[in-house]
Design an enzyme around this catalytic site. Structure first.
Site, PDB file in Angstrom:
ATOM      1  N   VAL A  81       0.764  -1.089  -0.085  1.00 54.49           N
ATOM      2  CA  VAL A  81       0.169   0.039  -0.027  1.00 54.49           C
ATOM      3  C   VAL A  81       0.980   1.458   0.126  1.00 54.49           C
ATOM      4  CG1 VAL A  81      -0.418   0.049   2.597  1.00 54.49           C
ATOM      5  CG2 VAL A  81      -2.040   1.160   1.061  1.00 54.49           C
ATOM      6  N   ILE A  82       0.557   2.059  -0.692  1.00 52.50           N
ATOM      7  CA  ILE A  82       1.110   3.551  -0.879  1.00 52.50           C
ATOM      8  C   ILE A  82      -0.238   4.310  -0.444  1.00 52.50           C
ATOM      9  CG2 ILE A  82       1.660   5.414  -2.524  1.00 52.50           C
ATOM     10  CD1 ILE A  82       4.068   3.173  -1.883  1.00 52.50           C
ATOM     11  N   GLN A  89       0.231   8.723  -3.809  1.00 50.12           N
ATOM     12  CA  GLN A  89       0.017   7.951  -5.070  1.00 50.12           C
ATOM     13  C   GLN A  89       0.138   8.714  -6.352  1.00 50.12           C
ATOM     14  OE1 GLN A  89      -4.050   6.122  -4.644  1.00 50.12           O
ATOM     15  NE2 GLN A  89      -3.428   4.959  -2.863  1.00 50.12           N
ATOM     16  N   GLN A 139       2.612   9.078  -7.886  1.00 48.40           N
ATOM     17  CA  GLN A 139       3.992   9.932  -8.237  1.00 48.40           C
ATOM     18  C   GLN A 139       5.344   8.996  -8.459  1.00 48.40           C
ATOM     19  OE1 GLN A 139       4.121  12.719  -4.822  1.00 48.40           O
ATOM     20  NE2 GLN A 139       1.791  12.139  -4.750  1.00 48.40           N
ATOM     21  N   GLY A 140       5.028   7.753  -8.693  1.00 50.30           N
ATOM     22  CA  GLY A 140       6.113   6.718  -8.798  1.00 50.30           C
ATOM     23  C   GLY A 140       6.872   6.029  -7.588  1.00 50.30           C
ATOM     24  N   GLY A 194       5.243   3.845  -5.564  1.00 43.97           N
ATOM     25  CA  GLY A 194       4.789   2.451  -5.812  1.00 43.97           C
ATOM     26  C   GLY A 194       5.775   1.474  -6.456  1.00 43.97           C
ATOM     27  N   SER A 195       6.161   2.242  -7.588  1.00 44.91           N
ATOM     28  CA  SER A 195       7.075   1.548  -8.616  1.00 44.91           C
ATOM     29  C   SER A 195       8.379   1.592  -7.863  1.00 44.91           C
ATOM     30  CB  SER A 195       7.259   2.373  -9.756  1.00 44.91           C
ATOM     31  OG  SER A 195       6.340   2.369 -10.330  1.00 44.91           O
ATOM     32  N   GLU A 201       0.529 -12.342  -3.961  1.00 46.32           N
ATOM     33  CA  GLU A 201      -0.505 -12.833  -3.538  1.00 46.32           C
ATOM     34  C   GLU A 201      -2.018 -11.947  -4.206  1.00 46.32           C
ATOM     35  OE1 GLU A 201      -0.692 -13.473   0.705  1.00 46.32           O
ATOM     36  OE2 GLU A 201      -2.847 -13.459   0.896  1.00 46.32           O
TER      37      GLU A 201
HETATM   38  N1  ACO Z   1       4.031  11.598 -11.926  1.00 50.42           N
HETATM   39  C1  ACO Z   1       2.540  11.051 -12.022  1.00 50.42           C
HETATM   40  N2  ACO Z   1       2.170   9.826 -12.458  1.00 50.42           N
HETATM   41  C2  ACO Z   1       3.265   9.069 -12.185  1.00 50.42           C
HETATM   42  C3  ACO Z   1       4.646   9.330 -12.029  1.00 50.42           C
HETATM   43  C4  ACO Z   1       4.962  10.695 -11.723  1.00 50.42           C
HETATM   44  N3  ACO Z   1       6.063  11.151 -11.340  1.00 50.42           N
HETATM   45  N4  ACO Z   1       5.395   8.127 -12.134  1.00 50.42           N
HETATM   46  C5  ACO Z   1       4.462   7.055 -12.318  1.00 50.42           C
HETATM   47  N5  ACO Z   1       3.242   7.593 -12.420  1.00 50.42           N
HETATM   48  C6  ACO Z   1       2.015   6.958 -12.896  1.00 50.42           C
HETATM   49  C7  ACO Z   1       2.407   5.672 -13.603  1.00 50.42           C
HETATM   50  O1  ACO Z   1       2.669   5.541 -14.806  1.00 50.42           O
HETATM   51  C8  ACO Z   1       1.341   4.635 -13.097  1.00 50.42           C
HETATM   52  O2  ACO Z   1       0.348   5.186 -14.000  1.00 50.42           O
HETATM   53  P1  ACO Z   1      -0.915   4.238 -14.645  1.00 50.42           P
HETATM   54  O3  ACO Z   1      -2.097   4.303 -13.489  1.00 50.42           O
HETATM   55  O4  ACO Z   1      -1.170   4.742 -15.966  1.00 50.42           O
HETATM   56  O5  ACO Z   1      -0.399   2.782 -14.591  1.00 50.42           O
HETATM   57  C9  ACO Z   1       0.735   5.356 -11.825  1.00 50.42           C
HETATM   58  O6  ACO Z   1       1.338   6.559 -11.830  1.00 50.42           O
HETATM   59  C10 ACO Z   1       0.882   4.479 -10.642  1.00 50.42           C
HETATM   60  O7  ACO Z   1       2.342   3.987 -10.459  1.00 50.42           O
HETATM   61  P2  ACO Z   1       3.194   4.411  -9.643  1.00 50.42           P
HETATM   62  O8  ACO Z   1       2.721   5.837  -8.957  1.00 50.42           O
HETATM   63  O9  ACO Z   1       4.420   3.710  -9.213  1.00 50.42           O
HETATM   64  O10 ACO Z   1       2.237   3.716  -8.020  1.00 50.42           O
HETATM   65  P3  ACO Z   1       1.608   4.406  -6.852  1.00 50.42           P
HETATM   66  O11 ACO Z   1       2.600   4.861  -6.000  1.00 50.42           O
HETATM   67  O12 ACO Z   1       0.336   5.170  -6.995  1.00 50.42           O
HETATM   68  O13 ACO Z   1       0.900   2.871  -6.254  1.00 50.42           O
HETATM   69  C11 ACO Z   1      -0.715   1.378  -5.883  1.00 50.42           C
HETATM   70  C12 ACO Z   1       0.197   2.065  -6.792  1.00 50.42           C
HETATM   71  C13 ACO Z   1       0.425   0.550  -4.859  1.00 50.42           C
HETATM   72  C14 ACO Z   1      -1.578   0.347  -6.639  1.00 50.42           C
HETATM   73  C15 ACO Z   1      -1.392   2.262  -4.895  1.00 50.42           C
HETATM   74  O14 ACO Z   1      -2.269   2.932  -5.758  1.00 50.42           O
HETATM   75  C16 ACO Z   1      -1.934   1.781  -3.888  1.00 50.42           C
HETATM   76  O15 ACO Z   1      -1.656   1.353  -2.775  1.00 50.42           O
HETATM   77  N6  ACO Z   1      -3.370   1.566  -3.881  1.00 50.42           N
HETATM   78  C17 ACO Z   1      -4.454   0.983  -2.795  1.00 50.42           C
HETATM   79  C18 ACO Z   1      -3.936  -0.197  -2.429  1.00 50.42           C
HETATM   80  C19 ACO Z   1      -3.677  -1.370  -3.179  1.00 50.42           C
HETATM   81  O16 ACO Z   1      -4.454  -1.668  -4.010  1.00 50.42           O
HETATM   82  N7  ACO Z   1      -2.613  -2.043  -3.074  1.00 50.42           N
HETATM   83  C20 ACO Z   1      -2.510  -3.285  -4.084  1.00 50.42           C
HETATM   84  C21 ACO Z   1      -3.037  -4.438  -3.431  1.00 50.42           C
HETATM   85  S1  ACO Z   1      -2.413  -6.148  -4.199  1.00 50.42           S
HETATM   86  C22 ACO Z   1      -1.365  -6.570  -3.092  1.00 50.42           C
HETATM   87  O17 ACO Z   1      -1.410  -6.025  -1.860  1.00 50.42           O
HETATM   88  C23 ACO Z   1      -0.794  -7.836  -3.405  1.00 50.42           C
END
Ligand code: ACO
Length: 367
Positions: free
Chosen positions: A230-231, A236, A238-239, A241-242, A264
């Site tokens: 979770v982030i 969220q 902002q990269g 999670g990656s 999982e």
């Molecule tokens: N500025 C703007 N957007 C960006 C940037 C940036 N600098 N860097 C990456 N992005 C975009 C990515 O391209 C990606 O775009 P997309 O939606 O088109 O794919 C998107 O942001 C997401 O990438 P990140 O930023 O790296 O991911 P984020 O930090 O938002 O984390 C996550 C994603 C983990 C799903 C988060 O939204 C979250 O915690 N959600 C709720 C909980 C959840 O669903 N967790 C996963 C459950 S599954 C499990 O636990 C096994």
């Protein structure tokens, strides 16, 4: 007397979350940075399937966390509460079952705790990964550091810290539930923002975390299963999670006993994040791309849209063959099985995921 609906609140809307920073730490924030007043996605694990709370008007459940230590504050307020009814929900009593004891209910005491924790809190465990980003504020130029810490329940204080952060699993992961603390094998990676203050000292702020479970797998390997991830909403997209995912993957590569990373029940957004990062990693691996796709790579559509072999281990599918039947008769991408398995093991990627990635790379290299 108000109508029944006036006395029913949506618990996702009533619960308001905040990550509270000390006064000095707020001074370095940009105008567009806010870590207060964000909403949960789910509250059904706490307040029931229909996510409704009965018996209050204008209900607000104000749950705040010190931004680093995650010390908690809870205040429940409302315009009016039904008194003469046994069906009124116990807002605080219900939430109490999901958060550890010791939360503050006095705002002044909580704010004093935030100030104190801001200077004394440091992440628990061992730093395994870091990266930087430019500050979003022109008034405080420079970079922000981000650090990932690896910890287990054996690290002093981590069990208590985990009890404070685990509520985010219920609030943001669909069908998320608390893990069993009594089980051996849990490992955690926690992501923090490390932000410099004007006086040169730094404060740590919690961003998100992932729990990993290590399974012993015969004869001598460990399979690491990413269980929760979770982030928090203010961070969220902002990269981050990656970066946390990359931190986990790189950590796993450094553990000789761990043979592969599995996930999982990944949510769709997580699967997407995983695919993007795994693909980027493979595309950046010169040796893998050279061996798999040939020195020239495959750029044009030949042979009816199939992959053209240029000294590579990715085989061209025969005309008319259904896609994904080349790996010794099993479903899977058309690759040399021994070659693929060697790479899969070296890269510690789970079988199904590796097949998907190779398929995606083949598609990418088709015009
Ligand atoms: N500025 C703007 N957007 C960006 C940037 C940036 N600098 N860097 C990456 N992005 C975009 C990515 O391209 C990606 O775009 P997309 O939606 O088109 O794919 C998107 O942001 C997401 O990438 P990140 O930023 O790296 O991911 P984020 O930090 O938002 O984390 C996550 C994603 C983990 C799903 C988060 O939204 C979250 O915690 N959600 C709720 C909980 C959840 O669903 N967790 C996963 C459950 S599954 C499990 O636990 C096994």
């Amino acid at each position: 007397m108000a109508a029944t609906s006036d006395w029913t609140a949506n618990s996702n809307e009533a619960l308001v979350l905040s990550l509270v920073r000390a006064r000095e730490d707020k001074q370095v924030l940009g105008d567009n940075e806010s870590y207060e007043a964000f909403q949960p996605t789910f509250t059904y694990p706490i307040y029931g399937e229909d996510e409704k709370i009965y018996g209050y008007q204008d209900l607000v459940i104000d749950l705040r966390f010190a931004s680093g230590s995650l010390a908690q504050f809870l205040s429940v307020h409302y315009a009016e509460k039904l008194v003469a009814s046994s069906t009124v929900d116990d807002v605080e009593g219900t939430l109490k079952q999901f958060v550890p004891p010791g939360w503050e209910t006095d705002e002044e005491a909580f704010l004093a705790r935030v100030e104190k924790d801001a200077t004394s809190f440091t992440p628990i465990g061992r730093r395994v990964y870091s990266y930087t980003r430019p500050t979003p504020s022109a008034s405080t130029p420079g970079d922000i550091e981000y650090e990932v810490y690896h910890a287990t329940f054996d690290d002093p204080g981590f069990r208590e810290y985990h009890r404070r952060m685990q509520i985010f699993i219920l609030l943001y992961i669909e069908a998320g539930s608390y893990l069993n603390e009594e089980e051996d094998g849990w490992e955690f990676v926690v992501l923090f923002e490390k932000r410099k203050r004007k006086n040169g000292t730094a404060a740590y702020h919690f961003i998100g975390y992932s729990s990993l479970y290590n399974f012993y797998c015969f004869p001598e390997n460990v399979r690491m299963r990413l269980s929760q991830f979770v982030i928090l909403p203010p961070y969220q997209r902002q990269g981050h999670g990656s970066e946390l995912y990359k931190a986990i993957y790189q950590y796993i590569l450094t553990c000789p006993a761990v043979s592969e990373l599995t996930v999982e029940d990944p949510a769709e957004a997580f699967e997407d994040l995983r695919d993007r990062n795994d693909l980027r990693m493979l595309l950046a691996d010169e040796q893998f791309m050279k061996e798999g796709f040939g020195t020239q790579g495959v750029t044009a559509s030949h042979g009816g849209g199939r992959v053209q072999k240029t000294k590579s281990h990715i085989r061209a599918a025969p005309m008319g063959a259904p896609r994904g039947t080349m790996s010794q008769g099993k479903m899977g991408p058309p690759v040399d099985k021994a070659w693929a398995e060697k790479w899969r093991k070296d890269l510690k990627i789970a079988t199904r995921q590796f097949q998907r990635l190779v398929e995606m790379l083949i598609m990418l290299h088709l015009d």
